[in-house]
Design an enzyme around this catalytic site. Structure first.
Site, PDB file in Angstrom:
ATOM      1  CB  THR A 177      -0.929   0.022   1.223  1.00  0.00           C
ATOM      2  OG1 THR A 177      -1.772  -1.130   1.178  1.00  0.00           O
ATOM      3  CG2 THR A 177      -1.798   1.267   1.215  1.00  0.00           C
ATOM      4  CE  LYS A 189      -5.260  -1.642   1.731  1.00  0.00           C
ATOM      5  NZ  LYS A 189      -3.934  -2.256   1.815  1.00  0.00           N
ATOM      6  CE  LYS A 199       2.483   2.045   4.542  1.00  0.00           C
ATOM      7  NZ  LYS A 199       1.916   1.130   3.501  1.00  0.00           N
TER       8      LYS A 199
END
Length: 292
Positions: free
Chosen positions: A101, A176, A244
């Protein structure tokens, strides 16, 4: 067409999810070449026949389909670029599949640079955590050229059960981000529901039997709430990686002039957990924030 006779698979990132994913590819009969910073992390796969390389370059020189799933965008940069990177050393006509990701703009950069070298690049982040990786039932969101996607789809089907082509390079990463935004606020709801049940004197496990299959149902409610109740905070997905992801999503939202108050709140709660030493716990450790 890619098959076991003409395909050598490379895999970079033997972590909580990557180890299981690489294992599925090896079990399917494909030659597997792997890279990790420390060889010890790959011992189980090596014992089953995988070959370990000490640089991404070594993987690029051996394999013609390479999967990567590493921690952060800067790790992706390190693996893909530079004199020992995958793009500089990859075979013409090979396929690079980044399942990390990461930032959509980085996916586009990788695609553009790979194409200059005659290499196909796909961004294919996943959802499903350690459970999805172990059971090969990940949701895989794909960006890149449609023809390249169709070529590697049989390999992706060894890893996931919901594989959807989303569009041009970067589209997988953008999808995502949608996934992470939906999870972020849902995790708050899941945790608050469990805490509420406890304070109301209910049996939370019995409560889950009622609400997990109704309108409140979600993957997190079914899979992570039981871990909360069992005081199991081991990472299926690290808090540090979720932070993150949320940071990337907030940056992208800002670029699009979009407010994301739910995501902002969720990130602030997880930031506090990380400050409290929980960055290497699973995302279900949000329970501790409300419990303390």
């Amino acid at each position: 067409m890619l098959n076991k006779e003409n395909t050598v698979i490379g895999f970079i990132g033997i972590g909580v999810m990557g180890k299981s994913m690489a294992g599925h590819l090896l079990a399917a009969g494909f030659p597997l070449v792997i890279y990790t910073r420390t060889e010890e992390k790959a011992v189980d796969l090596i014992d089953k026949g995988a070959k370990w390389m000490d640089t991404p370059r070594g993987v690029a020189e051996k394999a013609n389909v390479i999967f990567t799933i590493v921690g952060y965008p800067h790790d992706v940069e390190e693996v893909y670029f530079g004199e020992n990177g995958l793009i500089a050393n990859g075979k013409k006509g090979s396929y690079l599949i980044d399942m990390t990701t990461s930032a959509p703009q980085l996916a586009i950069k990788i695609f553009d640079e790979a194409k200059k070298n005659g290499i196909h690049s796909i961004d294919a982040p996943v959802s499903g955590g350690d459970i999805g990786a172990k059971t090969a039932k990940l949701s895989i969101m794909v960006g890149g050229e449609k023809e390249a996607f169709e070529e590697v789809k049989p390999l992706l089907e060894l890893l996931g059960s919901n594989i959807v082509y989303q569009g041009k390079a970067g589209s997988g990463q953008h999808t995502k981000m949608c996934n992470q935004i939906a999870i972020a606020t849902n995790m708050i709801g899941v945790t608050e529901a469990i805490i509420y049940a406890e304070k109301a004197g209910l049996d939370p496990e019995t409560v889950l039997k009622s609400i997990s299959t109704g309108a409140a149902g979600s993957w997190s409610l079914s899979n992570l709430a039981p871990r909360m109740l069992n005081q199991d905070f081991e990472p299926g997905f690290y808090i540090k990686h979720f932070i993150k992801d949320m940071k990337i999503a907030l940056e992208e939202a800002e670029h699009m002039d979009m407010d994301a108050p739910g995501l902002t709140l969720a990130k602030s709660l997880y930031d506090q957990l990380a400050k409290n030493g929980e960055e290497n716990s699973g995302t279900q450790a949000l329970y501790k924030y409300f419990k303390n």
